[in-house]
Each structure stands twice: as C-alpha cells, then as structure tokens.
Design an enzyme around this catalytic site. Structure first.
Site, short mmCIF file in Angstrom:
data_model
loop_
_atom_site.label_atom_id
_atom_site.label_comp_id
_atom_site.label_asym_id
_atom_site.label_seq_id
_atom_site.Cartn_x
_atom_site.Cartn_y
_atom_site.Cartn_z
N ARG A 1 0.85 -1.03 0.05
CA ARG A 1 -0.05 0.11 0.10
C ARG A 1 0.95 1.26 0.13
NH1 ARG A 1 -4.45 0.03 4.49
NH2 ARG A 1 -2.93 0.55 5.70
N LYS B 1 -2.56 6.63 1.47
CA LYS B 1 -2.55 6.94 2.86
C LYS B 1 -1.67 8.00 2.99
CE LYS B 1 -2.36 4.34 7.47
NZ LYS B 1 -3.53 5.21 7.87
N GLU C 1 -16.07 5.76 4.76
CA GLU C 1 -15.44 5.38 5.91
C GLU C 1 -15.38 6.51 6.86
OE1 GLU C 1 -11.26 4.58 5.10
OE2 GLU C 1 -11.13 5.83 3.41
N1 PLP Z 1 -9.40 4.17 6.65
C1 PLP Z 1 -8.52 5.05 7.19
C2 PLP Z 1 -8.55 6.49 6.41
C3 PLP Z 1 -7.29 4.68 7.70
O1 PLP Z 1 -6.56 5.51 8.22
C4 PLP Z 1 -7.15 3.34 8.16
C5 PLP Z 1 -5.98 3.35 9.12
O2 PLP Z 1 -4.99 2.72 8.64
C6 PLP Z 1 -8.07 2.48 7.95
C7 PLP Z 1 -9.03 2.71 7.08
C8 PLP Z 1 -7.87 1.15 8.14
O3 PLP Z 1 -6.72 0.31 7.36
P1 PLP Z 1 -5.90 -0.66 8.22
O4 PLP Z 1 -6.88 -1.84 8.41
O5 PLP Z 1 -5.02 -1.17 6.83
O6 PLP Z 1 -5.09 -0.13 9.29
C1 COI Z 2 -4.17 2.99 11.62
O1 COI Z 2 -5.17 2.35 12.03
O2 COI Z 2 -3.06 2.61 11.42
C2 COI Z 2 -4.27 4.35 11.15
O3 COI Z 2 -3.34 4.94 10.59
C3 COI Z 2 -5.38 5.20 11.65
C4 COI Z 2 -4.92 6.59 12.09
C5 COI Z 2 -5.86 7.73 11.94
C6 COI Z 2 -4.54 6.43 13.55
#
Ligand code: PLP
Ligand code: COI
Length: 341
Positions: A82, A184, A220
């Site tokens: 990612r 991200k 989201e």
């Molecule tokens: N959506 C957003 C905007 C996020 O910042 C995060 C955190 O990383 C997620 C979703 C969840 O992603 P993940 O499960 O890969 O941590």
């Molecule tokens: C995560 O879940 O790793 C994120 O980056 C979310 C963040 C808003 C703390």
C-alpha cells in the site's frame, strides 16, 4: 529482554518516545542503505516539500506479543504494497517492499523493550512514513526523500475500549472522486481535522463520510473502514475507489468466510440501507474493531439493534477471531504472521 517500566494497561493511543527509529535517505535517484538511529529530531529546510506542499505518505501496523511470548507483526507485506501505491500516486520514489519489511523487523527488534506484554491490552504501533525534504517552491515533486519508521506503545484508539461509539453523518467530504482517498497520504488526514474537531464538539466520536460524488453511499471514517452485519447474519463492507483499502477489513472478510462460515460481501452500501443493519463496526489497525451503537444523520437517529453497551454478537466473533490470530491463540492463514526473531 527487560521491558520498560510502563503502565501498559492504561496506555491510550498517544505518542511515547521509544529508543530507536529507522531512517533511509533518497538522494541522487537512489535509496541509501538505511540505519537504526537514536535521534528522534529531524532538521530540514524551511522550504522542504513536505512543509510547503504536504508531500508525505505513511503506514500503520502493529507488533503483538503472542501467548507463547513471540513478537509478531500482522501482514506487513500488505502495508509495504500500500505504501508503494501511496508513494507512486504522490510522485515519490517507491521504497521497495523487501526493504520495508526488513526495516520493520529491525525497528521492532531494536525497540523490543517497548513491545507491550501479552494480555496487557496494549501493542506496539509501527508508523512507517516518507516525505520530500529538499527545498521546493514551484509546485513539483521533491528530489530528496526520507523513509522513516517510528514506533510507540499504544492502547485502544477510542477511549472506553469496546464501548459502542456514536457517530454522525458528516457534511464534509474526506476524499474527492478520482482523488487520493484510496492512498494513505497525510493530506487526507489534514482534510479531516476540521470535521473531527467539530464532531467531538457536537458530542460524536467520529464522522461517517459519504461518497463525494453523489453523497448517497457510505464510505469510511477518518481513520477506519466500516463493517456492517445484516439482520440475517451476513457481513457487508463498502466498496469504493475513494476509501483506504483497509488491511483489517480485507482480513475480516476472509475470517468471516473461512473461520466463521459466514457470508461476506464487499459492495456499494447506500446510507438508506443502514437503518436495516443489525450491527456496525469500525475496522482498522488502530481501531481493531470498534462497535458503533448509534449513527446520527442530521438529527435522525439510527440506533443499531446491538445497542449502546456491548459489541454485537457477530462483531464480537470477528473481533475475537482476528485478535486470536494476531495474538497467536488461533492458527493464522499462511503468510499472515511475521515472527520477529
Ligand atoms: N481508513 C483510513 C482512513 C485509515 O486511516 C485506516 C488506518 O490505517 C484504515 C481505514 C484502516 O486500514 P488498516 O486496516 O489497513 O489499518
Ligand atoms: C491506523 O489504523 O493505523 C491508522 O493509521 C489510523 C490513524 C487515524 C491512527
């Protein structure tokens, strides 16, 4: 390895400085070898690309202590991939996946004393990030970059642990159609700050963002994907090009199908449908799965049947199974667990 004297059980989701961090510099078109360092301060030009035009991307994953005392990370290869996509979208050089994985291992190993013990409820949050740091004044990509990893021990993202959250439908958008919602990038989070401060002021825990094109579909929150459970026990999650492809959400869909024998589907979800769901949760590395009890759409309350005191039963099963895999209590699918040796 003697652990640091930290009150692990009472940690919130905040920054605690650890002893070591990783840095690699990109200069003259190539990454250097990278190193573990102790200095947590960064000095750079006042005109650095990251300061002027927000050229920065990041990742988030965790290190866990398993029941049998090993330190592991969860699917770090997906974070590496990612971050490659995030960097490419912001015209940054890609930090290669193999190097990303090696840097994660080195940084966690160096900070072993900060990895919370099994059963403490805390984990070591790992934050890889990258930014352009040479002077940039005309709008263009930087030439020089730093890839870094910092770590910090953390507790639950939402105060109160697994107490169901109240969220509101936001009037602000966090992403644009064909924009950067799927990567991200720091800029997506800067976008969300006003909305989250306002939500907190109004007594809500988080914002539900709608699709920026039509504002009819669920996207989201500022830091997690949604997961819903239908009244007949099916797991559904929103599909959209402008949400972050959550590793937790993708893992939960697999867990629902392969471990729990549930039907699970990623599809467009209309705001109008939400009133018919049985359970709702926010899923992400930081959020794990945080249950949602109530969604407020401009004064109209949608109260999930799972209520305001406990996680819904399907959400709880998903939570127990996922954390069971992460903490080594349940056998993981091949390749999901990276042991730090
Ligand atoms: N959506 C957003 C905007 C996020 O910042 C995060 C955190 O990383 C997620 C979703 C969840 O992603 P993940 O499960 O890969 O941590
Ligand atoms: C995560 O879940 O790793 C994120 O980056 C979310 C963040 C808003 C703390």
């Amino acid at each position: 390895m003697e652990k640091k004297n930290i009150d692990w059980g009472n940690l919130g989701f905040g920054y605690v400085k650890t002893d070591y961090r990783y840095v690699s510099y990109f200069k003259d078109g190539a990454w250097d070898d990278g190193a573990i360092i102790t200095d947590d301060m960064i000095t750079m030009s006042e005109c650095a690309g990251v300061l002027q035009y927000a050229q920065t991307v990041f990742e988030g994953l965790k290190a866990y202590t398993t029941e049998d005392g090993r330190i592991v990370t969860f699917r770090p290869d997906l974070n590496a991939e990612r971050m490659e996509n995030s960097a490419a979208r912001l015209e940054m050089p890609v930090f290669p996946k193999e190097r990303f994985l090696d840097a994660v291992i080195k940084t966690v190993k160096a900070n072993e004393a900060f990895v919370p013990p099994y059963g403490s409820g805390a984990t070591l949050y790992i934050r890889p990030y990258m930014f352009g740091y040479n002077p940039v004044i005309g709008v263009k990509p930087a030439d020089d970059y730093q890839f870094r990893i910092l770590t910090t021990p953390v507790g639950p993202y939402f105060k109160g642990g697994v107490k169901p959250l109240t969220i509101r439908v936001s009037d602000f958008d966090r992403a644009a159609p064909r924009g950067t919602g799927h990567i991200k990038a720091g800029l997506n989070y800067a976008m969300s700050l006003h909305a989250i401060v306002d939500a907190h002021k109004q007594g809500f825990d988080e914002n539900m963002y709608l699709d920026p094109g039509t504002r009819t579909k669920v996207e989201e929150t500022g830091g997690a994907n949604f997961l819903f459970v239908t009244k007949d026990g099916k797991v559904v999650t929103p599909k959209s090009d402008s949400i972050l492809p959550s590793i937790t959400r993708r893992s939960l869909i697999y867990v629902a199908k392969e471990y729990l024998g549930l039907e699970a589907e990623e599809r467009e979800i209309y705001l109008d449908e939400v009133k018919d769901f049985a359970e709702c949760g926010l899923c992400g590395t930081a959020a794990v799965i945080s249950p949602v009890g109530k969604i407020v759409d401009h004064g109209k309350e949608i109260c999930l049947p799972s209520g305001m005191t406990e996680m819904g039963p399907v959400t709880k099963k998903l939570y127990d199974t996922l954390t069971g895999i992460q903490m080594g209590r349940l056998e993981a699918p091949k390749g999901w667990i990276q042991v730090i040796e």
